[in-house]
Structures are given as structure tokens and as C-alpha cells.
Design a protein around this motif. Structure first.
Motif, PDB file in Angstrom:
ATOM      1  N   ALA A   3     -19.571 -77.623  22.789  1.00 19.21           N
ATOM      2  CA  ALA A   3     -20.791 -78.258  22.283  1.00 19.21           C
ATOM      3  C   ALA A   3     -22.012 -77.759  23.043  1.00 19.21           C
ATOM      4  CB  ALA A   3     -20.675 -79.774  22.381  1.00 19.21           C
ATOM      5  N   ARG A   4     -21.879 -77.599  24.357  1.00 18.89           N
ATOM      6  CA  ARG A   4     -23.001 -77.093  25.146  1.00 18.89           C
ATOM      7  C   ARG A   4     -23.316 -75.641  24.798  1.00 18.89           C
ATOM      8  NH1 ARG A   4     -20.369 -79.951  29.372  1.00 18.89           N
ATOM      9  NH2 ARG A   4     -19.619 -78.009  30.335  1.00 18.89           N
ATOM     10  N   ALA A   5     -22.305 -74.893  24.368  1.00 23.49           N
ATOM     11  CA  ALA A   5     -22.522 -73.491  23.997  1.00 23.49           C
ATOM     12  C   ALA A   5     -23.262 -73.349  22.672  1.00 23.49           C
ATOM     13  CB  ALA A   5     -21.195 -72.751  23.921  1.00 23.49           C
ATOM     14  N   LEU A   6     -23.370 -74.457  21.921  1.00 27.78           N
ATOM     15  CA  LEU A   6     -24.120 -74.438  20.669  1.00 27.78           C
ATOM     16  C   LEU A   6     -25.609 -74.619  20.920  1.00 27.78           C
ATOM     17  CD1 LEU A   6     -22.043 -76.779  18.322  1.00 27.78           C
ATOM     18  CD2 LEU A   6     -22.481 -74.336  17.958  1.00 27.78           C
ATOM     19  N   ARG A   7     -26.404 -73.928  20.127  1.00 23.10           N
ATOM     20  CA  ARG A   7     -27.830 -74.246  20.149  1.00 23.10           C
ATOM     21  C   ARG A   7     -28.014 -75.645  19.551  1.00 23.10           C
ATOM     22  NH1 ARG A   7     -29.668 -74.458  15.188  1.00 23.10           N
ATOM     23  NH2 ARG A   7     -28.698 -73.215  13.525  1.00 23.10           N
ATOM     24  N   PRO A   8     -29.057 -76.381  19.934  1.00 23.89           N
ATOM     25  CA  PRO A   8     -29.303 -77.681  19.308  1.00 23.89           C
ATOM     26  C   PRO A   8     -29.415 -77.519  17.786  1.00 23.89           C
ATOM     27  CG  PRO A   8     -30.645 -77.441  21.258  1.00 23.89           C
ATOM     28  CD  PRO A   8     -29.997 -76.105  21.033  1.00 23.89           C
ATOM     29  N   GLY A   9     -28.703 -78.350  17.061  1.00 20.79           N
ATOM     30  CA  GLY A   9     -28.654 -78.221  15.609  1.00 20.79           C
ATOM     31  C   GLY A   9     -27.560 -77.305  15.120  1.00 20.79           C
ATOM     32  N   GLY A  10     -26.837 -76.628  16.046  1.00 17.24           N
ATOM     33  CA  GLY A  10     -25.752 -75.746  15.665  1.00 17.24           C
ATOM     34  C   GLY A  10     -24.520 -76.518  15.210  1.00 17.24           C
ATOM     35  N   HIS A  11     -23.594 -75.819  14.588  1.00 21.77           N
ATOM     36  CA  HIS A  11     -22.454 -76.466  13.943  1.00 21.77           C
ATOM     37  C   HIS A  11     -21.135 -76.140  14.641  1.00 21.77           C
ATOM     38  CE1 HIS A  11     -24.749 -77.939  10.496  1.00 21.77           C
ATOM     39  NE2 HIS A  11     -25.462 -76.844  10.648  1.00 21.77           N
ATOM     40  N   LEU A  12     -20.265 -77.137  14.701  1.00 23.22           N
ATOM     41  CA  LEU A  12     -18.926 -76.967  15.246  1.00 23.22           C
ATOM     42  C   LEU A  12     -17.922 -77.544  14.246  1.00 23.22           C
ATOM     43  CD1 LEU A  12     -17.718 -77.399  18.859  1.00 23.22           C
ATOM     44  CD2 LEU A  12     -16.429 -78.496  17.026  1.00 23.22           C
ATOM     45  N   VAL A  13     -16.949 -76.735  13.877  1.00 27.05           N
ATOM     46  CA  VAL A  13     -15.869 -77.192  13.005  1.00 27.05           C
ATOM     47  C   VAL A  13     -14.625 -77.388  13.869  1.00 27.05           C
ATOM     48  CG1 VAL A  13     -14.438 -76.687  11.008  1.00 27.05           C
ATOM     49  CG2 VAL A  13     -16.824 -75.946  11.039  1.00 27.05           C
TER      50      VAL A  13
ATOM     51  N   ALA B 289     -26.251 -72.974  24.686  1.00 23.40           N
ATOM     52  CA  ALA B 289     -27.059 -72.681  23.503  1.00 23.40           C
ATOM     53  C   ALA B 289     -26.986 -71.213  23.086  1.00 23.40           C
ATOM     54  CB  ALA B 289     -28.509 -73.096  23.746  1.00 23.40           C
ATOM     55  N   SER B 290     -25.797 -70.613  23.204  1.00 23.20           N
ATOM     56  CA  SER B 290     -25.666 -69.182  22.926  1.00 23.20           C
ATOM     57  C   SER B 290     -25.048 -68.874  21.562  1.00 23.20           C
ATOM     58  CB  SER B 290     -24.842 -68.500  24.020  1.00 23.20           C
ATOM     59  OG  SER B 290     -23.583 -69.131  24.183  1.00 23.20           O
ATOM     60  N   PHE B 291     -24.574 -69.911  20.842  1.00 20.87           N
ATOM     61  CA  PHE B 291     -23.969 -69.704  19.531  1.00 20.87           C
ATOM     62  C   PHE B 291     -24.607 -70.618  18.495  1.00 20.87           C
ATOM     63  CE2 PHE B 291     -20.681 -68.179  22.411  1.00 20.87           C
ATOM     64  CZ  PHE B 291     -20.269 -67.018  21.786  1.00 20.87           C
ATOM     65  N   ASP B 292     -24.638 -70.134  17.275  1.00 23.74           N
ATOM     66  CA  ASP B 292     -25.110 -70.952  16.160  1.00 23.74           C
ATOM     67  C   ASP B 292     -23.998 -71.814  15.588  1.00 23.74           C
ATOM     68  OD1 ASP B 292     -27.878 -69.798  15.843  1.00 23.74           O
ATOM     69  OD2 ASP B 292     -26.694 -67.969  15.574  1.00 23.74           O
ATOM     70  N   ALA B 293     -22.759 -71.393  15.776  1.00 25.52           N
ATOM     71  CA  ALA B 293     -21.615 -72.154  15.279  1.00 25.52           C
ATOM     72  C   ALA B 293     -20.385 -71.836  16.110  1.00 25.52           C
ATOM     73  CB  ALA B 293     -21.351 -71.849  13.806  1.00 25.52           C
ATOM     74  N   VAL B 294     -19.484 -72.791  16.161  1.00 22.18           N
ATOM     75  CA  VAL B 294     -18.192 -72.621  16.830  1.00 22.18           C
ATOM     76  C   VAL B 294     -17.109 -73.161  15.902  1.00 22.18           C
ATOM     77  CG1 VAL B 294     -16.757 -73.268  18.792  1.00 22.18           C
ATOM     78  CG2 VAL B 294     -19.192 -72.832  19.144  1.00 22.18           C
TER      79      VAL B 294
END
Length: 219
Positions: free
Chosen positions: A132-142, A105-110
Motif C-alpha cells: 500500500a505504501r508503494a502505491l501513489r495516493p489514489g493508486g489501485h491494489l487488487v 508511491a512508486s507504482f500506480d497499481a499493484v
């Protein structure tokens, strides 16, 4: 064993390509549309990880120009040097994403634009789960790739020998969903890089969001 044999194959390829890669893919309107969609979903000053950041353009540069805090990671020291020079408002590290420690949960987007193609399917799947784990919940991955059902295929990319593994668009979406991501939008297109040794290639762009109500599988 030579120095090149000790290095990740992608580092050797992209050291050789350098700025030619940026020139070849500069005309990708689908990539830019993907970035615009991401920008529309991010809060001001978001923290973004760019995996396989290349020369820093267009991804890191576009995000940094919009005021976001960008960390780019690439295995190619040539690419990292180019990106650091071209996008001084972002930070870049020469590292293999498989070895890079990532806090949950350390990034808002990847952003993962075409940077997993030289990993095998198991490594690609595990990397998407880690990201995906590095994203905060609700964060975005492209997530973007060349959507072909191929594994360990020897090919030539812009004059460089490569070993390519990929998923179909549907299978890549399934990888994302199994990692705890919802696919919000999918764009498929055919793009021809601006390079004499390049031909038309299919591209798929998945806009994903980490679920708020559960962790990624395998966490």
C-alpha cells in the motif's frame, strides 16, 4: 540442509508446478473480470507491480498488452523464466516480495493474485501494508485469495504439499483497510482448477484504492 530446505517453500512448489499452474487456472473468469476492472481505472502507461507473477499470464500479459509498464516478482525461477519468455514486453525478477526494496508511491497499481497464501498472517498483513505504501495516493491494489479462516494448515495443492494460511473475506478487507486502502469492490466466486488433483475452492477478489488523504498505518 538441502537446497530446497533453504529456499522459500513457495519456490519449491511453483518450480514443480511450472506451466501446469497456468493451465489449471486459465478458466478463471473472475480473474479476468478483476483485470478488466483494473484496466478501466488505470491511466495510459501506468506502472504496475505484479506480486507472485507466475507464468506471466494472464495478469502481466494483459496489463502489458494494454500498454502499461509491468514489473513481475516471483520466488520461483522456473516461473520467472516462463514469464520472461511468454510476456517479453514486461520485466520479471526472481525475488521474495518480503525482501524486495520498494520506494514509497512508486507504482500506480499493484496486483496480488493468490500469492500470499504461504505466508503467515503477520507477514501477510505487513506485506499488504508495504505494498500500500508503494502505491501513489489514489493508486489501485487488487488483492485475491482463497478466503478461509485457516492458519498454518498442511494441505496438498495440485499434488504438491503446501502449508496454507488465509483470512476470511471480511478479515482480508479489514487488513486492506488498516493498510490505508479503501475497498471499492468485492467479488466472491467458487472455482475449480482444471487439474485432476484439484477440487472446488472459494475465491475472493478485492479492488482497493490507496487513500489520498492519509498514509497507510505503520508507515
Amino acid at each position: 540442509m538441502t537446497d530446497d530446505q533453504r529456499r522459500p517453500p513457495a519456490a519449491v512448489v511453483f518450480d514443480a508446478l511450472g506451466a501446469e499452474y497456468e493451465k489449471a487456472f486459465a478458466g478463471s473468469e473472475a480473474h479476468r473480470r478483476s483485470l478488466e476492472r483494473l484496466l478501466g481505472r488505470l491511466a495510459p502507461g501506468s506502472r504496475v507491480l505484479d506480486v507472485g507473477s507466475g507464468t506471466g499470464r494472464p495478469t502481466a500479459g494483459t496489463l502489458a498488452d494494454a500498454g502499461h509498464e509491468v514489473l513481475g516478482v516471483d520466488v520461483s525461477p522456473v516461473m520467472v523464466e516462463l514469464a520472461s519468455r511468454q510476456v517479453p514486453t514486461a520485466s520479471f525478477r526472481c525475488a521474495d516480495i518480503r525482501d524486495l526494496p520498494l520506494d514509497d508511491a512508486s507504482f500506480d497499481a499493484v496486483c496480488v493474485y493468490f500469492s500470499l497464501l504461504q505466508l503467515d498472517r503477520r507477514e501477510q498483513t505487513e506485506t499488504v501494508r508495504r505494498l500500500a505504501r508503494a502505491l501513489r495516493p489514489g493508486g489501485h491494489l487488487v488483492l485475491a485469495t482463497v478466503p478461509l479462516d485457516v492458519e498454518g494448515v498442511e494441505a496438498v495443492f495440485m499434488g504438491q504439499p503446501v502449508r496454507v494460511t488465509s483470512f476470511t473475506a471480511a478479515d482480508l478487507a479489514a487488513v486492506a483497510e488498516s493498510a490505508g486502502l479503501d475497498v471499492l469492490e468485492r467479488e466472491e466466486t467458487l472455482f475449480t482448477p482444471s487439474h485432476p488433483d484439484a477440487g472446488p475452492e472459494p475465491h475472493v477478489f478485492l479492488d482497493c484504492r490507496r487513500r489520498r488523504d492519509d498514509a497507510a498505518d505503520g508507515a
